[in-house]
Design an enzyme around this catalytic site. Structure first.
Site, PDB file in Angstrom:
ATOM      1  N   CYS A 108      -5.851  48.332  67.992  1.00 41.22           N
ATOM      2  CA  CYS A 108      -4.737  48.831  67.989  1.00 41.22           C
ATOM      3  C   CYS A 108      -4.043  49.473  69.363  1.00 41.22           C
ATOM      4  CB  CYS A 108      -5.539  50.915  67.173  1.00 41.22           C
ATOM      5  SG  CYS A 108      -4.000  51.066  66.439  1.00 41.22           S
TER       6      CYS A 108
ATOM      7  N   HIS B 114      -8.506  48.442  63.177  1.00 43.17           N
ATOM      8  CA  HIS B 114      -9.501  49.196  63.078  1.00 43.17           C
ATOM      9  C   HIS B 114     -11.125  48.614  62.399  1.00 43.17           C
ATOM     10  CE1 HIS B 114      -7.954  52.664  65.203  1.00 43.17           C
ATOM     11  NE2 HIS B 114      -6.783  52.110  64.490  1.00 43.17           N
TER      12      HIS B 114
ATOM     13  N   GLU C  46     -13.947  48.481  63.504  1.00 47.39           N
ATOM     14  CA  GLU C  46     -15.155  49.581  63.401  1.00 47.39           C
ATOM     15  C   GLU C  46     -15.136  50.467  62.395  1.00 47.39           C
ATOM     16  OE1 GLU C  46     -11.750  49.434  65.324  1.00 47.39           O
ATOM     17  OE2 GLU C  46     -12.049  51.852  65.446  1.00 47.39           O
TER      18      GLU C  46
HETATM   19  N1  GLN Z   1      -0.644  54.726  69.049  1.00 53.59           N
HETATM   20  C1  GLN Z   1       0.039  53.325  68.784  1.00 53.59           C
HETATM   21  C2  GLN Z   1       0.346  53.000  67.524  1.00 53.59           C
HETATM   22  O1  GLN Z   1       1.307  54.646  66.734  1.00 53.59           O
HETATM   23  C3  GLN Z   1      -1.620  52.908  68.059  1.00 53.59           C
HETATM   24  C4  GLN Z   1      -2.799  53.651  67.397  1.00 53.59           C
HETATM   25  C5  GLN Z   1      -4.186  53.955  67.943  1.00 53.59           C
HETATM   26  O2  GLN Z   1      -4.500  53.139  68.144  1.00 53.59           O
HETATM   27  N2  GLN Z   1      -5.251  53.677  66.352  1.00 53.59           N
HETATM   28  O3  GLN Z   1       1.073  52.081  66.843  1.00 53.59           O
END
Ligand code: GLN
Length: 539
Positions: A382, A508, A510
């Site tokens: 992310c 994600h 995970e």
């Molecule tokens: N802050 C980033 C976004 O909103 C990444 C979010 C995250 O790592 N879950 O796109």
């Protein structure tokens, strides 16, 4: 008709109620029953999505896009099932529903009260999954500790259900602590007696008492707890500290926790527990052949719960690779261009963690650059993926001021940009791009090799994305966009073909890793790190 097991906690928080509940559910599932777990949390936030990770640890996202308590992650990791929005309910959500009904005039002029209106809504939600007809047993973990003002309506709802439903359809497991006083060399039962008394005063009597303890409970202690707490001696369960949470189901099996529940719930015709896969995982976990050191680059590293699912995924991925994954926490705020080589020395792989906001961002970018230039296995999740895109833009495309508009709204080169549909959103709660989305993978890429498929789904939680205005420039400069959303063309995976293992994912992975089915990306990342480690030894 589903049957209900409620799990309450006494004496202190952090006793591992979620793990005990998940372990019991695992055992029941291993005997052929269909089981799910839900968590009722007494706080007033509608969900934990707006909570700072320092407050409440990681926010776990389900397939259907619910932002939930991290215990739901344990439930999924133990049971290999998907949970949903219905599996996590907070006081905030209950009150929101009741107040909305009041505004709609649904209460027909009545005074709206905690009992019966709030407790009715709690009971309705406690029975919701049971009423789908899909489950034999619903486990419900009640967050907080008995005696808290906040948990009273939940305990009252359990009391009413115990009264309303047939006796063999509801039971209560109470988890407590038996402290060991080193000076007196004695285990003490008094806090447990008090906590059971407090629970009983609210009209709920536990059927089983699970005792967290550092020392084994002898028969005398068990008899004493049974006598003072008014349960059968066989229903006093010892829960010793375990070397890994994945051992707890086996400890509970030895203590017959599942059998006592089945007896109380009058369930017959269940099978012997089939834990072959679980045991296979556990054996590998406990007997690694070597070790790899993975740097976790994040800004919340003081609080391990902030990266719970990532840490558990490393454990899942270590087992099939037969390695112990030693996670080295590296604070992104402390990383600079000057010290990055020294701080990352001795690592076999780097994971740049998810996150929000400006703090520690430049450190993450230095870490990515170091991994890219030194052929060190790199895995960005992310925000970590977004940082790898920014690093590539700055240092390979030569766009020195490239940034994400999250950190620099006015950057001339917004290679990471807010998603179009996010721009009009003003409310913070539950409004990110959340939950499972499909992703199409380009054949022949690293991602394709890892997943062994061209079409996957993974879970998301973000507002920003790869800016496709720069797509051609990146591709020309050697970055491969190996995974895309089939409907929107959103770039979900980036990788570098001339690097042994360099991959960043917008989603994600995970969140879908379980003990028995580890996430492919984690397994491959650990395999690459193992290889990197071995190649260092040759040098
Ligand atoms: N802050 C980033 C976004 O909103 C990444 C979010 C995250 O790592 N879950 O796109």
């Amino acid at each position: 008709m589903a049957k209900y097991i409620f799990v309450t906690g006494g004496v202190t928080s952090s006793l591992g109620k979620g793990i005990i509940a998940a372990s019991l559910a695992k055992l029941l599932q291993s005997r052929g029953l269909t089981v799910t777990i839900q968590k009722f949390d007494p706080y007033i936030n509608v969900d934990p999505g707006t909570l700072n990770p320092y407050e409440h640890g990681e926010c776990y996202v389900t397939e259907d896009g619910a932002e939930t308590d991290l215990d739901l992650g344990h439930y999924e990791r133990f049971l290999n099932i998907h949970t949903t929005q219905a599996n996590n309910v907070t006081t905030g959500r209950i009150y929101q529903t009741v107040i909305n009904k009041e505004r709609a005039g649904d209460f027909l002029g009545k005074t709206v009260q905690v009992v019966p209106h709030i407790t009715d809504e709690i009971k309705h939600r406690m029975k919701l999954l049971g009423e789908t007809g899909k489950y034999d047993i619903i486990l419900t973990e009640i967050g907080g500790t008995v005696g808290d003002i906040e948990s009273l309506p939940f305990i009252e709802a359990v009391r009413q259900l115990q009264w309303e439903l047939p006796e063999q359809d509801v039971m209560v497991v109470h988890l407590t602590l038996i402290p060991y006083l080193r000076a007196a060399k004695e285990l003490k039962t008094k806090p447990t007696q008090h906590s059971v008394k407090m629970l009983s005063e609210t009209g709920v009597h536990p059927d089983i008492i699970v005792c967290r303890t550092e020392e084994p409970l002898n028969d005398d202690i068990k008899r004493k707890i049974a006598l003072f707490c008014n349960v059968k001696q066989e229903a006093v369960i010892e829960a010793m500290d375990a070397s890994t949470i994945y051992e707890v189901p086996l400890l509970m099996l030895r203590e017959k926790l599942d059998l006592i529940c089945l007896k109380k719930l009058n369930i017959n015709g269940y099978g012997a527990p089939n834990l072959d896969k679980w045991n296979g995982f556990l054996q590998k976990l406990k007997h690694p052949k070597s070790e790899v050191r993975i740097g976790l680059i994040g800004k919340y590293i003081e609080l391990q719960d902030a990266y719970k699912s990532i840490l558990e995924s490393f454990i899942h991925a270590g087992a099939p690779n037969e390695v112990k994954v030693k996670v080295v926490n590296v604070h992104s705020e402390h990383l600079t261009q000057e010290n990055v080589a020294e701080k990352l020395e001795g690592l076999d792989g780097l994971l740049v963690a998810p996150g929000f906001g400006n703090r520690g961002i430049e450190g993450k970018i230095h870490a990515v650059q170091y991994a890219r230039e030194n052929n060190l296995p790199f895995f960005g999740i992310c925000l970590g993926m977004q940082m790898s895109v920014i690093e590539y833009a700055r240092n390979v495309l030569g766009l020195a001021d490239a940034h994400s508009t999250e950190m620099d709204a006015k950057t001339a080169n917004p290679v990471i940009n807010m998603m179009e549909e996010q721009k009009k959103i003003k409310m913070m709660g539950g409004t990110m791009r959340l939950g499972a989305y499909p992703c199409e993978i380009t054949p022949g890429t690293l991602a394709h090799k890892i997943y062994g498929a061209t079409s996957i789904t993974e879970r998301h939680r973000h507002r920003y994305e790869f800016n496709n205005d720069y797509y051609d420039a990146f591709i020309k400069a050697g970055l491969v966009a190996s995974g895309k959303n089939p409907e929107t063309g959103l770039v979900e995976i980036v990788e570098l073909p001339n690097h042994p293992f360099f991959i960043g994912v917008q989603y994600h992975p995970e969140l879908k890793s379980t003990a028995e089915v580890p996430a492919p990306l984690f397994v491959s990342f650990i395999a690459a790190s193992k290889q990197y480690h071995a190649s260092k030894a040759v040098k």
